[in-house]
Design a protein around this motif. Structure first.
Motif, PDB file in Angstrom:
ATOM      1  N   VAL A  69      34.219  59.221 -12.359  1.00  0.00           N
ATOM      2  CA  VAL A  69      34.210  58.204 -11.309  1.00  0.00           C
ATOM      3  C   VAL A  69      35.529  58.297 -10.559  1.00  0.00           C
ATOM      4  O   VAL A  69      36.605  58.122 -11.153  1.00  0.00           O
ATOM      5  CB  VAL A  69      34.022  56.790 -11.891  1.00  0.00           C
ATOM      6  N   ASP A  70      35.466  58.586  -9.275  1.00  0.00           N
ATOM      7  CA  ASP A  70      36.689  58.746  -8.479  1.00  0.00           C
ATOM      8  C   ASP A  70      37.578  57.509  -8.573  1.00  0.00           C
ATOM      9  O   ASP A  70      37.105  56.375  -8.413  1.00  0.00           O
ATOM     10  CB  ASP A  70      36.341  58.997  -7.011  1.00  0.00           C
ATOM     11  N   GLY A  71      38.856  57.735  -8.855  1.00  0.00           N
ATOM     12  CA  GLY A  71      39.835  56.657  -8.855  1.00  0.00           C
ATOM     13  C   GLY A  71      39.838  55.780 -10.086  1.00  0.00           C
ATOM     14  O   GLY A  71      40.639  54.851 -10.164  1.00  0.00           O
ATOM     15  N   GLU A  72      38.964  56.064 -11.061  1.00  0.00           N
ATOM     16  CA  GLU A  72      38.887  55.225 -12.253  1.00  0.00           C
ATOM     17  C   GLU A  72      39.929  55.667 -13.276  1.00  0.00           C
ATOM     18  O   GLU A  72      40.017  56.848 -13.612  1.00  0.00           O
ATOM     19  CB  GLU A  72      37.486  55.306 -12.856  1.00  0.00           C
ATOM     20  N   SER A  73      40.682  54.724 -13.805  1.00  0.00           N
ATOM     21  CA  SER A  73      41.674  55.052 -14.822  1.00  0.00           C
ATOM     22  C   SER A  73      40.984  55.334 -16.145  1.00  0.00           C
ATOM     23  O   SER A  73      39.804  54.988 -16.347  1.00  0.00           O
ATOM     24  CB  SER A  73      42.656  53.892 -15.000  1.00  0.00           C
ATOM     25  N   ALA A  74      41.721  55.934 -17.072  1.00  0.00           N
ATOM     26  CA  ALA A  74      41.156  56.202 -18.393  1.00  0.00           C
ATOM     27  C   ALA A  74      40.773  54.907 -19.086  1.00  0.00           C
ATOM     28  O   ALA A  74      39.717  54.813 -19.735  1.00  0.00           O
ATOM     29  CB  ALA A  74      42.149  56.991 -19.240  1.00  0.00           C
ATOM     30  N   LEU A  75      41.606  53.877 -18.969  1.00  0.00           N
ATOM     31  CA  LEU A  75      41.314  52.602 -19.610  1.00  0.00           C
ATOM     32  C   LEU A  75      40.056  51.974 -19.026  1.00  0.00           C
ATOM     33  O   LEU A  75      39.179  51.502 -19.759  1.00  0.00           O
ATOM     34  CB  LEU A  75      42.498  51.652 -19.470  1.00  0.00           C
ATOM     35  N   PRO A 115      51.328  56.424 -19.205  1.00  0.00           N
ATOM     36  CA  PRO A 115      51.016  57.566 -18.329  1.00  0.00           C
ATOM     37  C   PRO A 115      50.364  58.692 -19.116  1.00  0.00           C
ATOM     38  O   PRO A 115      50.747  58.971 -20.255  1.00  0.00           O
ATOM     39  CB  PRO A 115      52.394  57.984 -17.804  1.00  0.00           C
ATOM     40  N   TRP A 116      49.390  59.333 -18.488  1.00  0.00           N
ATOM     41  CA  TRP A 116      48.685  60.445 -19.120  1.00  0.00           C
ATOM     42  C   TRP A 116      49.197  61.740 -18.494  1.00  0.00           C
ATOM     43  O   TRP A 116      48.538  62.368 -17.689  1.00  0.00           O
ATOM     44  CB  TRP A 116      47.189  60.290 -18.919  1.00  0.00           C
ATOM     45  N   GLU A 117      50.381  62.140 -18.895  1.00  0.00           N
ATOM     46  CA  GLU A 117      51.065  63.254 -18.248  1.00  0.00           C
ATOM     47  C   GLU A 117      50.355  64.582 -18.483  1.00  0.00           C
ATOM     48  O   GLU A 117      50.314  65.447 -17.603  1.00  0.00           O
ATOM     49  CB  GLU A 117      52.509  63.320 -18.731  1.00  0.00           C
ATOM     50  N   ARG A 118      49.787  64.764 -19.660  1.00  0.00           N
ATOM     51  CA  ARG A 118      49.139  66.036 -19.953  1.00  0.00           C
ATOM     52  C   ARG A 118      47.936  66.271 -19.041  1.00  0.00           C
ATOM     53  O   ARG A 118      47.732  67.349 -18.504  1.00  0.00           O
ATOM     54  CB  ARG A 118      48.719  66.096 -21.424  1.00  0.00           C
ATOM     55  N   ARG A 119      47.133  65.260 -18.873  1.00  0.00           N
ATOM     56  CA  ARG A 119      45.958  65.421 -18.011  1.00  0.00           C
ATOM     57  C   ARG A 119      46.377  65.691 -16.569  1.00  0.00           C
ATOM     58  O   ARG A 119      45.735  66.446 -15.853  1.00  0.00           O
ATOM     59  CB  ARG A 119      45.067  64.183 -18.068  1.00  0.00           C
ATOM     60  N   ALA A 120      47.449  65.060 -16.138  1.00  0.00           N
ATOM     61  CA  ALA A 120      47.920  65.258 -14.771  1.00  0.00           C
ATOM     62  C   ALA A 120      48.374  66.688 -14.535  1.00  0.00           C
ATOM     63  O   ALA A 120      48.420  67.150 -13.391  1.00  0.00           O
ATOM     64  CB  ALA A 120      49.059  64.290 -14.468  1.00  0.00           C
ATOM     65  N   THR A 151      41.192  65.909  -9.225  1.00  0.00           N
ATOM     66  CA  THR A 151      40.702  64.951  -8.248  1.00  0.00           C
ATOM     67  C   THR A 151      40.478  63.589  -8.859  1.00  0.00           C
ATOM     68  O   THR A 151      40.095  62.654  -8.169  1.00  0.00           O
ATOM     69  CB  THR A 151      39.382  65.434  -7.615  1.00  0.00           C
ATOM     70  N   ARG A 152      40.715  63.444 -10.163  1.00  0.00           N
ATOM     71  CA  ARG A 152      40.530  62.158 -10.826  1.00  0.00           C
ATOM     72  C   ARG A 152      41.902  61.560 -11.158  1.00  0.00           C
ATOM     73  O   ARG A 152      42.895  62.259 -11.201  1.00  0.00           O
ATOM     74  CB  ARG A 152      39.721  62.318 -12.120  1.00  0.00           C
ATOM     75  N   THR A 153      41.920  60.265 -11.438  1.00  0.00           N
ATOM     76  CA  THR A 153      43.185  59.633 -11.807  1.00  0.00           C
ATOM     77  C   THR A 153      43.121  59.126 -13.227  1.00  0.00           C
ATOM     78  O   THR A 153      42.087  59.137 -13.839  1.00  0.00           O
ATOM     79  CB  THR A 153      43.497  58.453 -10.871  1.00  0.00           C
TER      80      THR A 153
END
Length: 221
Positions: free
Chosen positions: A92-98, A205-210, A219-221
């Motif tokens: 889902v575009d713009g959806e955080s992991a939480l 922050p999810w630095e690894r995924r970034a 393209t996801r956050t």
């Protein structure tokens, strides 16, 4: 912490110096793609193919009796109905992991949680996939209503509450082999033994995924 102690700290290290010279999708998929990169590595150039993955938000729900929430679901690639924790693609575009984890908990288990912590971050297959999995611990659970309709494999999901110690025993005996579930269960047991002191903020922050390669995750956050 001294500089020497920091140098000895066991930790993965990013490699921003690796230059990707060319990147192309060699197979487009409905859920993920296969990408081929050419990159400089020392004095040579290497070519590697990998699965360009969206990433996953996962949830280990645990109740006041130290029981964990497990779901049994058919997984076609392995030809088995395995026991899993709640998990879903971050598609889902713009959806955080939480937010993704909260959505998946409602959609798959009809539950919401009032307490969220970060349990573990996982790179499931770093040699062949960009798949990064963030596993949350959800507590203070309660029923929740939603309009999501489970279809396909999800339509036959079986829900079971299992004592955490029994889940650990099943992992160690080889009866549970879903990697995300194994990591979640063992991490929860270790964290519980430490008085839950190892838990991190759910919005860390999810630095690894970034930092992973490819476009599906970028393209996801």
């Amino acid at each position: 912490m001294t500089d020497d102690a920091a140098d000895r700290l066991l930790s993965d290290a990013p490699a921003p110096e690796i230059e990707v010279r060319e990147s192309e999708v060699i197979a487009h998929g409905a859920v993920w793609d296969v990408r081929r990169d050419r990159f400089a590595f020392g004095e040579t150039e290497l070519v590697r193919d990998y699965v360009d993955h969206t990433g996953v938000a996962a949830v280990l729900g645990i109740d006041d009796e130290d029981r964990v929430l497990l779901l049994r679901q058919y997984r076609h690639p392995i030809g088995a109905r395995d026991w899993e924790i709640v998990a879903g693609l971050m598609d889902v575009d713009g959806e955080s992991a939480l937010a993704g984890a909260q959505r998946e908990l409602a959609e798959e288990a009809d539950l919401a949680a009032d307490r969220w912590d970060l349990l573990a971050d996982v790179c499931s297959s770093p040699g062949g996939s960009t798949e990064a999995v963030r596993i949350f611990l959800a507590r203070d659970l309660r029923p929740v209503a939603h309009d999501y309709v489970r279809e396909g494999e999800e339509a036959e999901i079986e829900v079971r509450w299992v004592p955490l110690d029994d889940a650990v025993a099943a992992v160690l005996a080889g009866r549970l082999q879903n990697s995300t579930t194994m990591i979640a269960v063992l991490s929860a047991a270790a964290s519980r033994a430490a008085g839950w002191s190892t838990l991190r903020p759910a919005d860390a922050p999810w630095e690894r995924r970034a930092a992973v390669r490819g476009e599906r995750s970028r393209t996801r956050t």
